[in-house]
Design a protein around this motif. Structure first.
Motif, PDB file in Angstrom:
ATOM      1  N   UNK A 205       0.876  -1.249  -0.123  1.00 27.93           N
ATOM      2  CA  UNK A 205      -0.059  -0.049  -0.190  1.00 27.93           C
ATOM      3  C   UNK A 205       0.819   1.328   0.102  1.00 27.93           C
ATOM      4  N   UNK A 206       1.921   1.206   0.620  1.00 24.68           N
ATOM      5  CA  UNK A 206       2.979   2.389   0.802  1.00 24.68           C
ATOM      6  C   UNK A 206       3.750   2.553  -0.417  1.00 24.68           C
ATOM      7  N   UNK A 207       4.186   1.450  -0.963  1.00 28.10           N
ATOM      8  CA  UNK A 207       5.235   1.350  -2.068  1.00 28.10           C
ATOM      9  C   UNK A 207       4.803   1.292  -3.483  1.00 28.10           C
ATOM     10  N   UNK A 208       3.568   0.984  -3.628  1.00 31.28           N
ATOM     11  CA  UNK A 208       3.100   0.701  -5.102  1.00 31.28           C
ATOM     12  C   UNK A 208       2.283   1.900  -5.439  1.00 31.28           C
ATOM     13  N   UNK A 209       2.742   2.731  -6.219  1.00 30.49           N
ATOM     14  CA  UNK A 209       2.138   4.003  -6.659  1.00 30.49           C
ATOM     15  C   UNK A 209       0.835   3.717  -7.390  1.00 30.49           C
ATOM     16  N   UNK A 210      -0.254   4.854  -7.143  1.00 32.75           N
ATOM     17  CA  UNK A 210      -1.408   4.410  -7.980  1.00 32.75           C
ATOM     18  C   UNK A 210      -1.279   4.973  -9.119  1.00 32.75           C
ATOM     19  N   UNK A 211      -2.474   4.545 -10.298  1.00 28.20           N
ATOM     20  CA  UNK A 211      -2.237   4.793 -11.639  1.00 28.20           C
ATOM     21  C   UNK A 211      -3.560   5.223 -11.967  1.00 28.20           C
ATOM     22  N   UNK A 212      -3.761   5.992 -13.097  1.00 20.71           N
ATOM     23  CA  UNK A 212      -5.003   6.534 -13.478  1.00 20.71           C
ATOM     24  C   UNK A 212      -5.248   6.219 -15.089  1.00 20.71           C
ATOM     25  N   UNK A 213      -6.508   5.822 -15.529  1.00 21.33           N
ATOM     26  CA  UNK A 213      -6.870   6.057 -16.754  1.00 21.33           C
ATOM     27  C   UNK A 213      -7.088   7.571 -17.486  1.00 21.33           C
ATOM     28  N   UNK A 214      -7.332   8.407 -16.654  1.00 11.93           N
ATOM     29  CA  UNK A 214      -7.502   9.753 -16.789  1.00 11.93           C
ATOM     30  C   UNK A 214      -7.613  10.510 -15.572  1.00 11.93           C
ATOM     31  N   UNK A 215      -7.399  11.891 -15.779  1.00 13.37           N
ATOM     32  CA  UNK A 215      -7.579  12.503 -14.471  1.00 13.37           C
ATOM     33  C   UNK A 215      -8.673  12.464 -13.622  1.00 13.37           C
ATOM     34  N   UNK A 216      -9.786  12.229 -14.069  1.00 13.21           N
ATOM     35  CA  UNK A 216     -11.029  12.112 -13.467  1.00 13.21           C
ATOM     36  C   UNK A 216     -11.569  10.551 -13.065  1.00 13.21           C
ATOM     37  N   UNK A 217     -10.721   9.745 -13.362  1.00 15.57           N
ATOM     38  CA  UNK A 217     -11.181   8.309 -12.908  1.00 15.57           C
ATOM     39  C   UNK A 217     -10.571   7.834 -11.653  1.00 15.57           C
ATOM     40  N   UNK A 218     -11.026   6.787 -11.495  1.00 11.16           N
ATOM     41  CA  UNK A 218     -10.683   6.170  -9.945  1.00 11.16           C
ATOM     42  C   UNK A 218      -9.160   5.661  -9.896  1.00 11.16           C
ATOM     43  N   UNK A 219      -8.695   5.941  -8.863  1.00 15.34           N
ATOM     44  CA  UNK A 219      -7.330   5.712  -8.712  1.00 15.34           C
ATOM     45  C   UNK A 219      -7.309   4.028  -8.704  1.00 15.34           C
ATOM     46  N   UNK A 220      -6.271   3.740  -9.634  1.00 12.25           N
ATOM     47  CA  UNK A 220      -6.098   1.986  -9.585  1.00 12.25           C
ATOM     48  C   UNK A 220      -4.650   1.827  -8.679  1.00 12.25           C
TER      49      UNK A 220
END
Length: 213
Positions: A20-35
C-alpha cells in the motif's frame, strides 16, 4: 505454534502495508478512480512486487479501465471498493447474460460474493410477462430469450422452452430481477517484502521469542 503464528501474521501484515505504501497508484485519466494495489496498469513502470498475477488492468481509447478475466473476457471496471475487496464490472458489449453462459472464474483470483441459479428460456415473442427479464441482445424478431430464477420459471413460463440453468455470480440475492453488473471479490494479496520488511519481521520474531519463550 504461537511463535509461528505470530511470524506469519507479521509477515502478511508488513507485506500488505508495504504494498500500500510503495506501489504508486495509476489512472486511466485525471477524473477516473485511482488504480491501487493489488491492481496495476499494464505498460506502467512499477516494481515487480506491485504486479500480482490476474490484477492487471488496461485503458482503452475512451480512457476506461478494462479487466480481462481468463475464460470470461473483457469487462469495464465500474468501481473498486478497496475496503471490502470488491470490484464492480460491466460488459463492454452490454450483454452480460451472454457472458454468464460461458464465464469461468476458476482461472482468475476473483470469486463471486454469492451465487444464484437462473434459467434461460426461449419464448414466443411478446409474452408481456412483467416478472421475467428479456435478454434483448440474445433475442431476435420471433423469439425472446428470458432469464428468471429457477423456482418460479415453470409457473409463469408455460409456453417457453427451457435452455439451460446457470449459477450467476451476484452480490446479494435478487428477487425476480437479473443482476445488471458483475460484482466480484478477492482475497488480500501480500506483496513480496523488501529487505527492510524482512529485517523488521526478523526483529519482531526475535523479540517475541525472547519475551515469551
Amino acid at each position: 505454534m504461537a511463535i509461528r503464528n505470530f511470524f506469519v501474521f507479521v509477515f502478511l501484515f508488513l507485506s500488505i502495508v508495504h504494498a500500500q505504501n510503495n506501489c504508486p497508484p495509476s489512472y486511466c485519466n485525471n477524473n477516473s478512480q485511482a488504480i491501487r494495489f493489488p491492481f496495476w496498469l499494464q505498460g506502467r513502470q512499477l516494481p515487480s512486487n506491485c504486479q500480482p498475477i490476474g490484477f492487471n488492468l488496461s485503458c482503452n481509447d475512451q480512457s476506461k479501465a478494462i479487466l480481462n478475466i481468463p475464460r470470461a473476457g473483457d469487462f469495464y471496471v465500474s468501481y473498486i471498493n478497496y475496503n471490502l475487496n470488491r470490484i464492480t464490472l460491466s460488459d463492454p458489449d452490454n450483454c452480460l447474460p451472454r457472458k454468464f453462459l460461458s464465464s469461468n472464474l476458476s482461472y482468475s483470483p476473483f470469486m463471486a460474493v454469492s451465487y444464484q441459479n437462473y434459467t434461460y428460456h426461449s419464448c414466443p415473442k411478446g409474452l408481456g410477462i412483467n416478472d421475467i427479464y428479456i435478454v434483448h441482445c440474445l433475442s431476435n424478431a420471433t423469439t425472446d430469450i428470458s432469464v428468471i430464477k429457477n423456482e418460479v420459471a415453470a409457473v409463469i413460463l408455460p409456453n417457453c422452452k427451457k435452455m439451460v440453468t446457470v449459477p450467476i455470480p451476484v452480490s446479494y440475492l435478487y428477487g425476480y430481477t437479473f443482476p445488471v453488473n458483475l460484482v466480484l471479490r478477492w482475497d488480500d494479496v501480500p506483496a513480496t517484502p523488501t529487505g527492510k520488511d524482512l529485517l523488521l519481521i526478523c526483529i519482531s520474531h526475535t523479540i517475541y521469542r525472547d519475551h515469551y519463550s
